[in-house]
Design a protein around this motif. Structure first.
Motif, mmCIF file in Angstrom:
data_model
loop_
_atom_site.group_PDB
_atom_site.id
_atom_site.type_symbol
_atom_site.label_atom_id
_atom_site.label_comp_id
_atom_site.label_asym_id
_atom_site.label_seq_id
_atom_site.Cartn_x
_atom_site.Cartn_y
_atom_site.Cartn_z
ATOM 1 N N SER A 153 1.141 -1.403 0.125
ATOM 2 C CA SER A 153 -0.079 -0.187 -0.299
ATOM 3 C C SER A 153 1.408 1.335 0.066
ATOM 4 C CB SER A 153 -0.782 -0.010 0.698
ATOM 5 O OG SER A 153 -0.158 0.257 1.891
ATOM 6 N N GLN A 154 0.338 2.408 0.087
ATOM 7 C CA GLN A 154 1.169 3.498 -0.004
ATOM 8 C C GLN A 154 1.732 3.809 0.985
ATOM 9 O OE1 GLN A 154 1.678 5.369 -3.054
ATOM 10 N NE2 GLN A 154 2.758 6.233 -1.933
ATOM 11 N N ARG A 155 0.664 3.622 2.450
ATOM 12 C CA ARG A 155 1.227 4.124 3.839
ATOM 13 C C ARG A 155 2.353 2.406 3.773
ATOM 14 N NH1 ARG A 155 0.439 6.453 8.493
ATOM 15 N NH2 ARG A 155 1.708 5.163 9.828
ATOM 16 N N GLU A 156 3.017 1.344 2.876
ATOM 17 C CA GLU A 156 3.463 1.260 3.290
ATOM 18 C C GLU A 156 4.729 1.089 2.742
ATOM 19 O OE1 GLU A 156 1.720 -3.689 4.940
ATOM 20 O OE2 GLU A 156 1.678 -3.043 2.091
ATOM 21 N N LEU A 157 5.173 1.490 1.447
ATOM 22 C CA LEU A 157 6.111 1.806 1.405
ATOM 23 C C LEU A 157 6.048 3.375 1.869
ATOM 24 C CD1 LEU A 157 4.668 1.989 -2.748
ATOM 25 C CD2 LEU A 157 6.463 0.653 -1.934
ATOM 26 N N SER A 158 5.623 4.322 2.229
ATOM 27 C CA SER A 158 6.051 5.150 2.996
ATOM 28 C C SER A 158 6.904 4.600 4.058
ATOM 29 C CB SER A 158 4.801 6.122 2.763
ATOM 30 O OG SER A 158 4.894 7.412 3.766
ATOM 31 N N ASP A 159 6.048 4.246 4.928
ATOM 32 C CA ASP A 159 7.145 3.869 5.873
ATOM 33 C C ASP A 159 8.683 3.574 5.956
ATOM 34 O OD1 ASP A 159 4.802 4.192 7.405
ATOM 35 O OD2 ASP A 159 4.182 2.104 7.803
ATOM 36 N N LEU A 160 8.970 2.943 4.719
ATOM 37 C CA LEU A 160 9.807 2.335 3.477
ATOM 38 C C LEU A 160 11.170 2.972 3.732
ATOM 39 C CD1 LEU A 160 8.878 -0.928 2.201
ATOM 40 C CD2 LEU A 160 10.363 -0.813 4.282
ATOM 41 N N GLY A 161 9.960 4.802 2.823
ATOM 42 C CA GLY A 161 11.008 5.581 2.674
ATOM 43 C C GLY A 161 10.276 5.522 0.363
ATOM 44 N N ILE A 162 10.059 4.878 0.042
ATOM 45 C CA ILE A 162 10.287 4.990 -1.226
ATOM 46 C C ILE A 162 8.451 5.055 -1.823
ATOM 47 C CG2 ILE A 162 9.602 2.754 -2.797
ATOM 48 C CD1 ILE A 162 11.476 0.724 -0.844
ATOM 49 N N SER A 163 8.708 5.590 -2.927
ATOM 50 C CA SER A 163 7.632 5.983 -3.435
ATOM 51 C C SER A 163 7.370 5.091 -4.105
ATOM 52 C CB SER A 163 7.435 7.226 -4.447
ATOM 53 O OG SER A 163 8.340 7.819 -4.834
ATOM 54 N N ARG A 164 5.506 5.324 -4.910
ATOM 55 C CA ARG A 164 5.370 4.641 -6.428
ATOM 56 C C ARG A 164 6.681 4.359 -8.009
ATOM 57 N NH1 ARG A 164 2.548 0.425 -5.832
ATOM 58 N NH2 ARG A 164 0.544 0.643 -3.897
ATOM 59 N N ASN A 165 6.586 5.818 -7.907
ATOM 60 C CA ASN A 165 7.789 6.583 -8.858
ATOM 61 C C ASN A 165 9.354 5.770 -8.286
ATOM 62 O OD1 ASN A 165 5.809 7.384 -9.758
ATOM 63 N ND2 ASN A 165 6.357 9.869 -9.184
ATOM 64 N N ASP A 166 9.469 5.741 -7.373
ATOM 65 C CA ASP A 166 10.921 4.550 -7.172
ATOM 66 C C ASP A 166 11.162 3.272 -6.814
ATOM 67 O OD1 ASP A 166 11.462 7.278 -6.616
ATOM 68 O OD2 ASP A 166 11.988 7.290 -4.711
ATOM 69 N N ILE A 167 9.660 2.721 -7.603
ATOM 70 C CA ILE A 167 10.201 1.123 -7.411
ATOM 71 C C ILE A 167 11.200 0.754 -8.219
ATOM 72 C CG2 ILE A 167 8.608 -1.089 -7.341
ATOM 73 C CD1 ILE A 167 6.218 0.557 -6.164
ATOM 74 N N LYS A 168 11.331 1.151 -9.478
ATOM 75 C CA LYS A 168 11.541 0.628 -10.851
ATOM 76 C C LYS A 168 13.305 0.772 -9.930
ATOM 77 C CE LYS A 168 8.788 0.052 -14.383
ATOM 78 N NZ LYS A 168 8.069 0.469 -15.333
ATOM 79 N N PHE A 169 13.435 2.002 -10.102
ATOM 80 C CA PHE A 169 15.151 2.277 -9.429
ATOM 81 C C PHE A 169 15.816 1.683 -7.949
ATOM 82 C CE2 PHE A 169 17.737 4.837 -6.622
ATOM 83 C CZ PHE A 169 18.773 4.825 -7.480
ATOM 84 N N VAL A 170 14.595 1.063 -7.042
ATOM 85 C CA VAL A 170 15.171 0.336 -5.413
ATOM 86 C C VAL A 170 14.918 -1.460 -6.850
ATOM 87 C CG1 VAL A 170 14.293 -0.547 -3.863
ATOM 88 C CG2 VAL A 170 13.667 1.438 -4.206
ATOM 89 N N ALA A 171 14.406 -1.926 -7.759
ATOM 90 C CA ALA A 171 14.780 -2.961 -7.812
ATOM 91 C C ALA A 171 15.929 -2.777 -8.519
ATOM 92 C CB ALA A 171 13.157 -3.507 -8.855
#
Length: 49
Positions: free
Chosen positions: A26-44
């Protein structure tokens, strides 16, 4: 050469798995990790290095 193909495929599988798992959060879980939806591919991508 075969080892290189196997290594690239393994990296791609890890990348896809990471993108899929992060996309399910969820957006909340991503936020807790310090990641935005736009950052997912970069993080991966960074996780495969």
């Amino acid at each position: 050469m075969f080892d290189n193909v196997v290594r690239k495929y393994s990296s791609w599988v890890k990348y896809r798995r990471t993108v899929d798992e992060l996309s399910r959060l969820s957006q909340r879980e991503l936020s807790d990790l310090g990641i935005s939806r736009n950052d997912i591919k970069f993080v991966a991508r960074r996780s495969t290095v």
